[in-house]
Design a protein around this motif. Sequence first.
Motif, PDB file in Angstrom:
ATOM      1  N   LYS A 185      12.498  -1.300  10.173  1.00  0.00           N
ATOM      2  CA  LYS A 185      13.363  -2.234  10.899  1.00  0.00           C
ATOM      3  C   LYS A 185      13.510  -1.345  11.873  1.00  0.00           C
ATOM      4  O   LYS A 185      14.155  -0.503  11.507  1.00  0.00           O
ATOM      5  CB  LYS A 185      13.866  -3.055  10.505  1.00  0.00           C
ATOM      6  N   GLY A 186      13.212  -0.991  13.418  1.00  0.00           N
ATOM      7  CA  GLY A 186      14.072  -0.596  14.060  1.00  0.00           C
ATOM      8  C   GLY A 186      13.352   0.588  15.005  1.00  0.00           C
ATOM      9  O   GLY A 186      13.830   1.246  15.618  1.00  0.00           O
ATOM     10  N   VAL A 187      12.414   1.012  13.678  1.00  0.00           N
ATOM     11  CA  VAL A 187      11.434   2.254  14.683  1.00  0.00           C
ATOM     12  C   VAL A 187      10.591   1.490  15.305  1.00  0.00           C
ATOM     13  O   VAL A 187      10.406   3.163  16.869  1.00  0.00           O
ATOM     14  CB  VAL A 187      10.163   2.088  13.201  1.00  0.00           C
ATOM     15  N   ARG A 188      10.011   0.682  15.960  1.00  0.00           N
ATOM     16  CA  ARG A 188       9.624   0.249  17.589  1.00  0.00           C
ATOM     17  C   ARG A 188      10.715   0.782  18.822  1.00  0.00           C
ATOM     18  O   ARG A 188       9.922   1.699  19.727  1.00  0.00           O
ATOM     19  CB  ARG A 188       9.173  -0.833  17.143  1.00  0.00           C
ATOM     20  N   GLU A 189      12.141   0.475  18.244  1.00  0.00           N
ATOM     21  CA  GLU A 189      12.954   0.512  19.444  1.00  0.00           C
ATOM     22  C   GLU A 189      13.262   2.024  19.486  1.00  0.00           C
ATOM     23  O   GLU A 189      13.646   2.789  20.742  1.00  0.00           O
ATOM     24  CB  GLU A 189      14.224  -0.255  19.153  1.00  0.00           C
ATOM     25  N   ALA A 190      13.577   2.595  18.060  1.00  0.00           N
ATOM     26  CA  ALA A 190      13.624   4.074  18.661  1.00  0.00           C
ATOM     27  C   ALA A 190      12.746   4.895  19.259  1.00  0.00           C
ATOM     28  O   ALA A 190      12.891   6.192  19.637  1.00  0.00           O
ATOM     29  CB  ALA A 190      14.372   4.601  16.899  1.00  0.00           C
ATOM     30  N   ALA A 191      11.659   4.491  18.764  1.00  0.00           N
ATOM     31  CA  ALA A 191       9.751   5.077  19.709  1.00  0.00           C
ATOM     32  C   ALA A 191      10.030   5.490  20.888  1.00  0.00           C
ATOM     33  O   ALA A 191       9.721   5.887  22.313  1.00  0.00           O
ATOM     34  CB  ALA A 191       8.761   4.779  19.526  1.00  0.00           C
TER      35      ALA A 191
END
Lengths: 252, 252
Positions: free
Chosen positions: B53-59
């Motif tokens: 969770k949250g990895v796509r936003e951080a990318a």
Amino acid sequence: MSKQIEISPGVAPAIILVEPQLAENIGMTARAMANFGLSELRLVNPKNGWPKKGVREAASGATHVLDAARIFDSVPEAIADLHYVLATTARERGQMKRVLAPEAAMTEVARREGQGVGVMFGRERVGLTNDEVSLADAIVTFPVSADFPSLNLAQGVLLMGYEWRRATGRAALPFTGELLSPPATRQAMLSLFASLEEGLAAAGFYPPEKREIIARNMRDMLHRMAMTEQDVRTFRGALRALSRHAAAPSND
Amino acid sequence: MSKQIEISPGVAPAIILVEPQLAENIGMTARAMANFGLSELRLVNPKNGWPKKGVREAASGATHVLDAARIFDSVPEAIADLHYVLATTARERGQMKRVLAPEAAMTEVARREGQGVGVMFGRERVGLTNDEVSLADAIVTFPVSADFPSLNLAQGVLLMGYEWRRATGRAALPFTGELLSPPATRQAMLSLFASLEEGLAAAGFYPPEKREIIARNMRDMLHRMAMTEQDVRTFRGALRALSRHAAAPSND
């Protein structure tokens, strides 16, 4: 844990963030600065006030940089006492201005040791205005991929700190390879070649007509190892153990 | 927006994260990779599962790197098909191993173009184990400040991507300084010197015994400008306007 780091004024470049918005970016900037020995942070008119919630956590221990940060209302005020200012920008600005890669920029900075130097970074979304760029001596831009040019603010700061360190001869590695033993003498190597080749010959390893070629290739393998005295001892020991074991299979 | 980026296998190094924990670090790693044209991400046994969770936003848009990421259960499996592997570590490991700076490491990688190369990064807190380090050809460590050596994972990835790009001749800047006008000829410069000096003399600027020295210093200032034809025209125009204005003060 707050650290007291002493950097003489005019030694390391000041990092100038113009209207930075995100606490995370400012905190990570402080951390990136600390990683490469920068400590002078200048914030011009931070968006939504200062200090910001979350900035100390994002600094991961580099809070000394945050605590020493100076706040200015405008770019002219932030750069007034400096002698050389770089403006980082991702886009061409239609200005007649020198554009430097980070390495070249820091070579310029290194030539100005003792002078006050600043590196400006713009707003997260829109960067610096053309006017702000015109107040700098030169532009710095990063050699990013055209497919994905958007570099995070703290990442840009890191690259400039890294290149400053390299340009000013401060980029010594924290440790270098330990030579745990001196290189083997050629006598030790020749002796090892002989032991290895005798052992392999006794073991029937070589096809009759290929002994020379295979032996020479194996010598090259051992040369490529750049063997130390200890390596030779270890290798000999392994050879002996294998030969003994082969000689006495009932000892299994 | 998902991008399709084509990188031939064996061209750019794979980035290998060993038991990474934080979604933010993995996402920012993907972004850092995309910034410098890397696209092959390998994750060994990500802590607490994958995807996170949250990895796509951080990318921040580099989701194509995440989507193509390969998951492995162990380091040996993750590096099996590669030909040269670097292990990043902040601490000396008591192993007889070559230790390279990022630039030197990427020079080695550049020599191996066409081969599969990987750069391993360890767990956020404890890095790589000594055993994992021993599976690599060489160690890379970063020239960080001893006062603050803890480099964020994605920042380390960024530095390796940046140095790869430089070492392999891909570090062209997105734009270079536009020469909006050609350099001024020496005739144009000499003519400008004459106009400037005549104007200043007529304005009573020079103290009598200092005219030569001041004039020569001003010529040097103009030389340092590296004036273009357009610069000379602009400067001349400004001179004329000032002289006209001075000649007719009642026109204020």
